[in-house]
Structure formats: C-alpha cells, structure tokens
Design a protein around this motif. Sequence first.
Motif, PDB file in Angstrom:
ATOM      1  N   UNK A 206      44.640  28.276  14.968  1.00 43.05           N
ATOM      2  CA  UNK A 206      46.104  28.222  14.957  1.00 43.05           C
ATOM      3  C   UNK A 206      46.739  29.557  14.555  1.00 43.05           C
ATOM      4  N   UNK A 207      46.132  30.247  13.603  1.00 46.05           N
ATOM      5  CA  UNK A 207      46.666  31.549  13.187  1.00 46.05           C
ATOM      6  C   UNK A 207      46.584  32.564  14.322  1.00 46.05           C
ATOM      7  N   UNK A 208      45.464  32.570  15.020  1.00 45.88           N
ATOM      8  CA  UNK A 208      45.311  33.503  16.135  1.00 45.88           C
ATOM      9  C   UNK A 208      46.336  33.222  17.235  1.00 45.88           C
ATOM     10  N   UNK A 209      46.540  31.944  17.523  1.00 51.72           N
ATOM     11  CA  UNK A 209      47.539  31.577  18.534  1.00 51.72           C
ATOM     12  C   UNK A 209      48.938  32.009  18.091  1.00 51.72           C
ATOM     13  N   UNK A 210      49.235  31.856  16.802  1.00 49.18           N
ATOM     14  CA  UNK A 210      50.547  32.255  16.282  1.00 49.18           C
ATOM     15  C   UNK A 210      50.742  33.758  16.412  1.00 49.18           C
ATOM     16  N   UNK A 211      49.708  34.527  16.122  1.00 48.02           N
ATOM     17  CA  UNK A 211      49.787  35.987  16.245  1.00 48.02           C
ATOM     18  C   UNK A 211      50.071  36.380  17.693  1.00 48.02           C
ATOM     19  N   UNK A 212      49.383  35.755  18.617  1.00 50.98           N
ATOM     20  CA  UNK A 212      49.585  36.056  20.039  1.00 50.98           C
ATOM     21  C   UNK A 212      50.997  35.673  20.471  1.00 50.98           C
ATOM     22  N   UNK A 213      51.453  34.507  20.062  1.00 45.61           N
ATOM     23  CA  UNK A 213      52.785  34.041  20.448  1.00 45.61           C
ATOM     24  C   UNK A 213      53.865  34.954  19.888  1.00 45.61           C
ATOM     25  N   UNK A 214      53.754  35.297  18.608  1.00 40.04           N
ATOM     26  CA  UNK A 214      54.738  36.204  18.014  1.00 40.04           C
ATOM     27  C   UNK A 214      54.741  37.550  18.723  1.00 40.04           C
ATOM     28  N   UNK A 215      53.580  38.069  18.998  1.00 36.81           N
ATOM     29  CA  UNK A 215      53.481  39.358  19.686  1.00 36.81           C
ATOM     30  C   UNK A 215      54.145  39.301  21.060  1.00 36.81           C
ATOM     31  N   UNK A 216      53.896  38.234  21.780  1.00 39.77           N
ATOM     32  CA  UNK A 216      54.486  38.085  23.116  1.00 39.77           C
ATOM     33  C   UNK A 216      56.005  37.981  23.033  1.00 39.77           C
ATOM     34  N   UNK A 217      56.511  37.190  22.095  1.00 42.85           N
ATOM     35  CA  UNK A 217      57.956  37.019  21.974  1.00 42.85           C
ATOM     36  C   UNK A 217      58.651  38.299  21.515  1.00 42.85           C
ATOM     37  N   UNK A 218      58.028  39.008  20.589  1.00 42.77           N
ATOM     38  CA  UNK A 218      58.610  40.271  20.128  1.00 42.77           C
ATOM     39  C   UNK A 218      58.651  41.262  21.286  1.00 42.77           C
ATOM     40  N   UNK A 219      57.573  41.345  22.023  1.00 42.15           N
ATOM     41  CA  UNK A 219      57.482  42.277  23.140  1.00 42.15           C
ATOM     42  C   UNK A 219      58.442  41.897  24.261  1.00 42.15           C
ATOM     43  N   UNK A 220      58.588  40.616  24.494  1.00 39.73           N
ATOM     44  CA  UNK A 220      59.484  40.121  25.543  1.00 39.73           C
ATOM     45  C   UNK A 220      60.934  40.473  25.238  1.00 39.73           C
ATOM     46  N   UNK A 221      61.320  40.323  23.984  1.00 39.76           N
ATOM     47  CA  UNK A 221      62.709  40.562  23.611  1.00 39.76           C
ATOM     48  C   UNK A 221      63.602  39.427  24.084  1.00 39.76           C
ATOM     49  N   UNK A 222      64.840  39.442  23.642  1.00 32.01           N
ATOM     50  CA  UNK A 222      65.851  38.475  24.063  1.00 32.01           C
ATOM     51  C   UNK A 222      65.363  37.027  23.946  1.00 32.01           C
ATOM     52  N   UNK A 223      64.702  36.723  22.830  1.00 27.02           N
ATOM     53  CA  UNK A 223      64.212  35.360  22.606  1.00 27.02           C
ATOM     54  C   UNK A 223      64.380  35.014  21.126  1.00 27.02           C
ATOM     55  N   UNK A 224      65.575  35.243  20.607  1.00 29.52           N
ATOM     56  CA  UNK A 224      65.830  35.127  19.172  1.00 29.52           C
ATOM     57  C   UNK A 224      65.512  33.752  18.605  1.00 29.52           C
ATOM     58  N   UNK A 225      65.979  32.700  19.260  1.00 28.89           N
ATOM     59  CA  UNK A 225      65.759  31.341  18.742  1.00 28.89           C
ATOM     60  C   UNK A 225      64.284  30.970  18.778  1.00 28.89           C
ATOM     61  N   UNK A 226      63.620  31.320  19.867  1.00 30.04           N
ATOM     62  CA  UNK A 226      62.175  31.053  19.957  1.00 30.04           C
ATOM     63  C   UNK A 226      61.425  31.809  18.870  1.00 30.04           C
ATOM     64  N   UNK A 227      61.817  33.054  18.660  1.00 25.83           N
ATOM     65  CA  UNK A 227      61.164  33.886  17.662  1.00 25.83           C
ATOM     66  C   UNK A 227      61.349  33.293  16.272  1.00 25.83           C
ATOM     67  N   UNK A 228      62.553  32.850  15.970  1.00 23.69           N
ATOM     68  CA  UNK A 228      62.814  32.231  14.665  1.00 23.69           C
ATOM     69  C   UNK A 228      61.923  31.000  14.473  1.00 23.69           C
TER      70      UNK A 228
END
Length: 124
Positions: free
Chosen positions: A54-76
């Motif tokens: 689960x931690x690894x998946x969270x790291x990947x998801x956060x990285x993707x959302x940060x890199x994607x940009x314009x996804x504030x609510x998802x990122x939160x």
Amino acid sequence: MNEEKETCQITQETTAGNIEELSIQKNESIRSNIEQLTIELGEQKEFNHFILDEKQKAIITLSALITKGDSDEELKTHFEQALHIGLSVIEIMEIIKHCTKVAGFPHSINALFIFQNLLDHNTK
C-alpha cells in the motif's frame, strides 16, 4: 589495462545477450499480462493482484498526481490516504521534493501548498 577493457566488454556483451534471451523467453508472459490488464481496464475491475504494498502504491499515485498537475482535490485525498496508511510527513515531503526534478517547480510547490494546508487543517 587493455585486458580490463576486454573483460568489461565481454561482460557487457554477455549481459546484453542474456537480456535478449530473457526477453524472448518472457515475451509470452508479458503478452499475457498485457492482455489481462487490457481486459481488466475495459471491465473496470479492481486490481488486487499487484505485488506492490500500500505504501508503494501511495508513493506512485502521489508522484503521478504531482507530476500531472491540476489535480488539487485528488492530491489532497491521496495525501490523506498516504498519511492514513503510514507514510510519514517526511516521506511525503521527499516525494514532493523528488517530483520537482521531473514535474518542475510549479507543480511541486502547488503540491507542497496543498499538503501544508492539509497538515495545518489537521492540527487545528
């Protein structure tokens, strides 16, 4: 000195040959996995056969959302989930910091502000 170069070159050629041989042997397995993934994506099935924790998946998801940009609510939401599953504030800050190299400063500073607001809100 020349002997070292020759040894290194032979090792590289052997390694490259092994990789090519492995890729040919594994081709059917990869094709099968791609076919399965395509079917699951089409049917919108839940993926529950990953090796990642689960931690690894969270790291990947956060990285993707940060890199994607314009996804504030998802990122939160994913920052909250990452904290909930046990990522530390320091680990999340490191993810944001690392993404600066890939996503650029604007995306990373935006993620930092979102994360800081979440932390400020949770400490009140």
